[in-house]
Design a protein around this motif. Structure first.
Motif, PDB file in Angstrom:
ATOM      1  N   THR A 130      21.787  67.843  11.820  1.00 26.55           N
ATOM      2  CA  THR A 130      21.926  67.491  10.407  1.00 26.55           C
ATOM      3  C   THR A 130      20.907  66.413  10.081  1.00 26.55           C
ATOM      4  O   THR A 130      20.692  65.491  10.871  1.00 26.55           O
ATOM      5  CB  THR A 130      23.345  66.974  10.077  1.00 26.55           C
ATOM      6  N   LYS A 142      18.756  73.913   2.796  1.00 26.17           N
ATOM      7  CA  LYS A 142      18.800  73.853   4.254  1.00 26.17           C
ATOM      8  C   LYS A 142      17.451  73.493   4.856  1.00 26.17           C
ATOM      9  O   LYS A 142      17.177  73.808   6.005  1.00 26.17           O
ATOM     10  CB  LYS A 142      19.263  75.209   4.826  1.00 26.17           C
ATOM     11  N   SER A 143      16.574  72.856   4.076  1.00 24.99           N
ATOM     12  CA  SER A 143      15.275  72.456   4.607  1.00 24.99           C
ATOM     13  C   SER A 143      14.928  71.045   4.120  1.00 24.99           C
ATOM     14  O   SER A 143      15.476  70.554   3.143  1.00 24.99           O
ATOM     15  CB  SER A 143      14.188  73.448   4.191  1.00 24.99           C
ATOM     16  N   ASP A 200      19.863  74.903  13.905  1.00 25.42           N
ATOM     17  CA  ASP A 200      21.322  74.842  14.035  1.00 25.42           C
ATOM     18  C   ASP A 200      21.716  73.671  14.927  1.00 25.42           C
ATOM     19  O   ASP A 200      21.039  73.362  15.894  1.00 25.42           O
ATOM     20  CB  ASP A 200      21.856  76.144  14.647  1.00 25.42           C
TER      21      ASP A 200
END
Length: 177
Positions: A122, A101-102, A119
């Motif tokens: 993308t 997620k990074s 959040d």
């Protein structure tokens, strides 16, 4: 007079627009967004379009008129199509890769930079030298792209660094003997 504010924002099929007081909500295939319109501006839906009008002719009301119309147009485009910013990385050894997620950036520093993706955003790396930031909120997409670019902005001598796709970097001539 605002030239932007005069034109009503058409709501395409598949997008529902609701107005609750000064709060404009848009819901579409990509998600849901809302914007709180300033009190100096009135907003209403008629004939499948959202129209924005200033309540008086003060300078601030006219300024908020164009801003509010542009924000509503961004809501419509965001929930129907979405927004995208492309970044290019130039430089020997400079690269980007997704790590869970990074975003892992190697930009010539002694350490790699791990950028935590917020959040609603993308990030994709089709090539190690290309970053694509997508999302439904135009402000958030632009902010994330600007934060990534800030780690190593393009320098004017060799053009190394992170730049927006299509951005022109004014090049300087180096030192002469």
């Amino acid at each position: 007079m605002s030239r932007v504010g005069k034109k009503p924002v058409t709501v395409p099929s598949g997008v529902t627009a609701t107005i609750d007081g000064q709060l404009v909500k848009m819901k579409g295939s990509k998600g849901e967004l809302s914007f709180l319109v300033p009190e100096l501006v009135s907003v209403e839906i008629k004939d499948g379009a959202v129209s924005v009008q200033p309540r008086d002719q003060s300078k601030q009301a006219r300024a908020f008129w164009g801003l509010s119309r542009a924000q509503v147009a961004n809501l419509v485009e965001g929930v129907s199509k979405g927004f995208e910013k492309r970044l290019e990385i130039n430089g020997v050894g400079y690269r980007a890769a997704m790590a869970g997620k990074s975003l892992k950036l190697s930009l010539g520093y002694s350490h790699d930079i791990d950028y935590a993706i917020p959040d609603g955003i993308t990030i994709a790396t089709p090539k190690p030298t290309e970053i694509v930031v997508t999302g439904i909120d135009r402000q958030k997409v632009g902010q994330v792209a600007a934060e990534i670019r800030e780690y190593r902005g393009p320098e004017p001598y060799k053009g190394k660094g992170v730049k927006y796709a299509g951005e022109f970097i004014f090049r300087k001539e180096g030192k002469k003997k």
